[in-house]
Every structure is written in structure tokens, then in C-alpha cells.
Design an enzyme around this catalytic site. Sequence first.
Site, PDB file in Angstrom:
ATOM      1  N   GLU A  60       4.151  -6.534   0.815  1.00 14.03           N
ATOM      2  CA  GLU A  60       3.363  -6.898  -0.362  1.00 14.03           C
ATOM      3  C   GLU A  60       3.109  -5.694  -1.269  1.00 14.03           C
ATOM      4  OE1 GLU A  60       0.482 -10.304   0.735  1.00 14.03           O
ATOM      5  OE2 GLU A  60      -0.723  -8.496   0.452  1.00 14.03           O
TER       6      GLU A  60
ATOM      7  N   ARG B 154       1.996  -0.994  -6.256  1.00 13.35           N
ATOM      8  CA  ARG B 154       2.200   0.316  -6.860  1.00 13.35           C
ATOM      9  C   ARG B 154       3.630   0.865  -6.690  1.00 13.35           C
ATOM     10  NH1 ARG B 154      -2.376   3.838  -6.869  1.00 13.35           N
ATOM     11  NH2 ARG B 154      -3.066   2.522  -5.142  1.00 13.35           N
TER      12      ARG B 154
ATOM     13  N   TYR C 194     -11.299   7.416  -8.838  1.00 13.40           N
ATOM     14  CA  TYR C 194     -10.793   7.969  -7.564  1.00 13.40           C
ATOM     15  C   TYR C 194     -10.469   9.455  -7.635  1.00 13.40           C
ATOM     16  CZ  TYR C 194      -9.415   3.022  -7.811  1.00 13.40           C
ATOM     17  OH  TYR C 194      -9.380   1.668  -8.038  1.00 13.40           O
TER      18      TYR C 194
ATOM     19  N   CYS D 295     -17.497   7.731 -24.489  1.00 16.89           N
ATOM     20  CA  CYS D 295     -18.776   8.423 -24.360  1.00 16.89           C
ATOM     21  C   CYS D 295     -19.187   8.596 -22.912  1.00 16.89           C
ATOM     22  CB  CYS D 295     -19.851   7.646 -25.117  1.00 16.89           C
ATOM     23  SG  CYS D 295     -19.470   7.581 -26.852  1.00 16.89           S
ATOM     24  N   GLU D 296     -18.431   9.380 -22.191  1.00 17.39           N
ATOM     25  CA  GLU D 296     -18.759   9.704 -20.801  1.00 17.39           C
ATOM     26  C   GLU D 296     -18.088  10.999 -20.458  1.00 17.39           C
ATOM     27  OE1 GLU D 296     -18.728   7.534 -17.311  1.00 17.39           O
ATOM     28  OE2 GLU D 296     -19.110   5.613 -18.281  1.00 17.39           O
TER      29      GLU D 296
ATOM     30  N   GLY E 146       0.771  -1.241   0.000  1.00 13.05           N
ATOM     31  CA  GLY E 146       0.000   0.000   0.000  1.00 13.05           C
ATOM     32  C   GLY E 146       0.801   1.289   0.000  1.00 13.05           C
TER      33      GLY E 146
HETATM   34  N1  LLP Z   1      -1.955  -6.673  -0.761  1.00 15.21           N
HETATM   35  C1  LLP Z   1      -3.296  -6.734  -0.838  1.00 15.21           C
HETATM   36  C2  LLP Z   1      -4.014  -7.754  -0.091  1.00 15.21           C
HETATM   37  C3  LLP Z   1      -3.991  -5.812  -1.636  1.00 15.21           C
HETATM   38  O1  LLP Z   1      -5.302  -5.869  -1.707  1.00 15.21           O
HETATM   39  C4  LLP Z   1      -3.258  -4.834  -2.359  1.00 15.21           C
HETATM   40  C5  LLP Z   1      -3.965  -3.867  -3.200  1.00 15.21           C
HETATM   41  C6  LLP Z   1      -1.857  -4.824  -2.245  1.00 15.21           C
HETATM   42  C7  LLP Z   1      -1.248  -5.758  -1.435  1.00 15.21           C
HETATM   43  C8  LLP Z   1      -0.979  -3.861  -2.998  1.00 15.21           C
HETATM   44  O2  LLP Z   1      -1.249  -2.545  -2.733  1.00 15.21           O
HETATM   45  P1  LLP Z   1      -0.286  -1.430  -3.383  1.00 15.21           P
HETATM   46  O3  LLP Z   1       1.067  -1.622  -2.793  1.00 15.21           O
HETATM   47  O4  LLP Z   1      -0.303  -1.597  -4.842  1.00 15.21           O
HETATM   48  O5  LLP Z   1      -0.912  -0.149  -2.983  1.00 15.21           O
HETATM   49  N2  LLP Z   1      -7.040   0.289  -7.943  1.00 15.21           N
HETATM   50  C9  LLP Z   1      -6.607   1.116  -6.823  1.00 15.21           C
HETATM   51  C10 LLP Z   1      -5.743   0.325  -5.869  1.00 15.21           C
HETATM   52  C11 LLP Z   1      -6.402  -0.934  -5.359  1.00 15.21           C
HETATM   53  C12 LLP Z   1      -5.495  -1.711  -4.477  1.00 15.21           C
HETATM   54  C13 LLP Z   1      -6.039  -3.065  -4.202  1.00 15.21           C
HETATM   55  N3  LLP Z   1      -5.242  -3.856  -3.328  1.00 15.21           N
HETATM   56  C14 LLP Z   1      -5.839   2.315  -7.368  1.00 15.21           C
HETATM   57  O6  LLP Z   1      -5.640   2.379  -8.582  1.00 15.21           O
HETATM   58  O7  LLP Z   1      -5.466   3.204  -6.603  1.00 15.21           O
END
Ligand code: LLP
Length: 432
Positions: free
Chosen positions: A291, A294, A334, A361-362, A248
Site C-alpha cells: 500500500e 510516498r 515533522y 504569519c508564523e 510506508g
Molecule cells: N496505508 C495506510 C493505512 C496509511 O495510513 C498510509 C499513510 C499508507 C498506507 C501510505 O504510507 P506511505 O507509503 O505514503 O508512507 N503526512 C505524513 C505521512 C502520513 C502517512 C499516513 N498514512 C508525512 O508527510 O510524512
Amino acid sequence: MNIEARLSLFPISTEVVSDRLFIGGCDIERLAEEYGTPLYVYDRAELDRAASLYRHTLTEAWPGDWSVTYAGKAFLNPVIARWASGQGFRVDCTGAGEIGIAVQAGLSPAQILVHGVNKTEEDLHSALRYAGTIVVDNLSELRKMARLAAGKRLPDVWLRFQPGLAVQTHHAATQTGHEGSKFGMSETQIIEAAFFCREHGLPLRGIHFHQGSQFRDPAPLQPAIEKALDLAQEIGLGGEWHFSPGGGWGVAYHEDELPHPDMQEYIRAVTAWTRQACERRGMELPYLHLEPGRSLVARAGVAIYQVGTVKQIGGRTWLLVDGGMADNPRKALYGARYSCLPVTRLTTKATQTVSIAGPYCESGDILIEEIALPPLGEGERIAIPVSGAYHISMASHYNGARRPAVLMLENGQAHSILARETIDDLIRQMQV
Ligand code: LLP
């Protein structure tokens, strides 16, 4: 237009050569001519830089075993899965589809961890067959898994905890650990799940939580780590046990958000808090797992679009480009704020403020509400940085859109890692 600030959102290998944008030693204008647009490019050097920052900081900050599990939901295909495994990372797969990609890439069960909030029987069969770890979201899933696994090899089981504590993210939709979220189990459910594992001889080895995505203040992780470790102790995890406080960590998308959130600050905070929490409880240090999705891949990716129409209406100048919410739904979902640079004539003075929108188309199909740019004409191209996470993986076929081509750039060479979809691809699954 502050070119320097905007350039610092791009991958580290980005340069301006003769007024043109180069990434990974490649002339972006030339690639756009060759491969068409919308085009996504990934800079291998930037991917490697982010990976090595995780590796080095964890090595320095965590005295025990650790691993990085790349969250495939950010962007997954066999090349990226092999890149992750080449970095010594595992891959977090949500369901049978992502597992299939990881297996195709040649990953072994030890390199595959499975997540999912409502895993189907197909997902569970696939996890039982191919994964080394399954993170169980709820009691019903645990019972299904025990039934399906009867007599078969079982992956390590971790339980997903809902700590009931939020992190500050860019949008409520990307918070997951707060009370009222659909993810994970409460304390009492975790205790019940641990009891079930013991009763049925399931290899319960770890506890996991993930509070949300795109946060830049690690502070809310500390109380969540405390709660998770209390629970770990209560359910008797110890010896060789695993702990994952999820992913995250955020990135800067716009020059107003610079400096980039510091990955080392995040890793040092998580490791210090976990260590202190273990010491206070007299617990052995766990095998620690981070984990990230991004923060590993977002900045490596850049989206290239071509201006098709310049039009004035409603007091705004619109640059209408050939991609938008079908390849990047993040602004629509978002309210994400992006920046951009022209691909050529980079140092021409920015004399106008424009809005950049796509062809769909939005009215919500806008990539950038307002940005200062040099006057750009039809046929010219723009590059949007920080496009490497949650774009292609969330792309759609809206209005018959075909998913863009994706290239990996390294040392002046471009390799296709995803071919542009064609109309044949689009109709292949349809009854005609
Ligand atoms: N672990 C789990 C259980 C997760 O659900 C996620 C992301 C991650 C790790 C990785 O998170 P990251 O490090 O990528 O922030 N579509 C949204 C983000 C959704 C994230 C879903 N889960 C966006 O574009 O901001």
C-alpha cells in the site's frame, strides 16, 4: 553546492539545459512564467518508473497473486487515480471524499479499498456502495457497518491489526503500528471482530496492518508479519485470503539522505518474510497487497517558488518565497529537511548560505533552515524536489492562501491536473 547530488533527488527526466532546469522535457522557468508560482509539477516518467519497479519486483519476488494499492492520501485527484488504475493498481481511499474522487475518475469497486480510523456513516455508505474492500479499524465500526449493510452487497472485509511494533520513521507522528497508537485492533479485538463477522455472515477475507510512514529499515516488519499471520491462522483465514502489511517505504528528501531507500530491498524483504511465515505455519500463500503512497509519488513532484524578498536579519539571509507551510506543512509538522536548486543559473557558484521561508504569519513557516545557493535576487525561482507526497493533499487556506496549480509533465508537454485556486474558490463556501 553539490549539484549532482541535489539533481539526483529530482525526477529521473530532470536535465540542465543551457544552465536551466528541465523536467519531463519542459523548461521550468517558462512554465513558472506561464502558470505562476507556487507551482507543483509531476514528472510522468518518474511516476511510471516507480510503479514499474513495484510491479516488476513483486512479479519476480512473490509467487502468488499480489496487488499494489496506491495510498491516495499522499496525493489524489482523478488524473492520478486514473494513472494508478492504468498501472493495474488499486486506490486506497480514506473516507467518502477520496472515494468520490476515485469514483469520478471511473474506478470500479474492485479498484477501491477504503481505510479510515473513524469512518462516519457517510464514509460507510460510500464504501458499501463503491468499494470492493473495506478495512475495518475497530469493533464499533464493524457493528455500524453490519447495521448499514443489512441486505446490501458487502465489500470484502479486512481487519486492521495493531501489531504493537514500531518502525523507525522521521517523526513520532508518522508511526502507526506501535502500542498506544489510535489505529487498528488488538489481538483479542481482532478475534472478537472475526467472531462477529462469522455470526453476521460478513465476508471476512483479510488482515492488514500499517506500521508507519517514511521508514527505510524494513526489519521491524518481520515480527509484525509473524504476529499478523498467527492471528490470521487463529481466526481461520485461508483459501483465498488477503494480507496487507501496509505501505510506508521512505524516500530521500535531502542529499544527506542519499542513496534513495531501495524499494526492491523492501519488497523482497516483505515477500520473503511473508512466504517463510506461511510455510512455517503450513498456511496457503495469501493474496499479497502493498500500500505505498510516498514511494510512488514523492520523487515525481517538484515545487517551484519565486523569491519575493531577500532580507538580512538576525545574522541570517532570508529568501522569502511565495509559498510555504500552506502548501507544504511538512517542515512545520515533522521538521522535514528539504533541499533545492535554482531554476536558472544552475551552475553559478554557491557563495552564500540562506534560509528559505514563506509568506505566512508564523515563525514556523520555513521551508529550508539553511542551504548553500548562488546569490538569488527577487523574481528568481527555486525548485524543491521530493514534493509529490503529502504536500498538496495537506495544503491549507492559512492566511487566505490559495492552493497551487499542479501540472503533469511528459515528453515536453505540460498538462494542468489541478487549476490554481482563486479568491472566488476561497469564498465560495462562505456566507457573505
Ligand atoms: N496505508 C495506510 C493505512 C496509511 O495510513 C498510509 C499513510 C499508507 C498506507 C501510505 O504510507 P506511505 O507509503 O505514503 O508512507 N503526512 C505524513 C505521512 C502520513 C502517512 C499516513 N498514512 C508525512 O508527510 O510524512
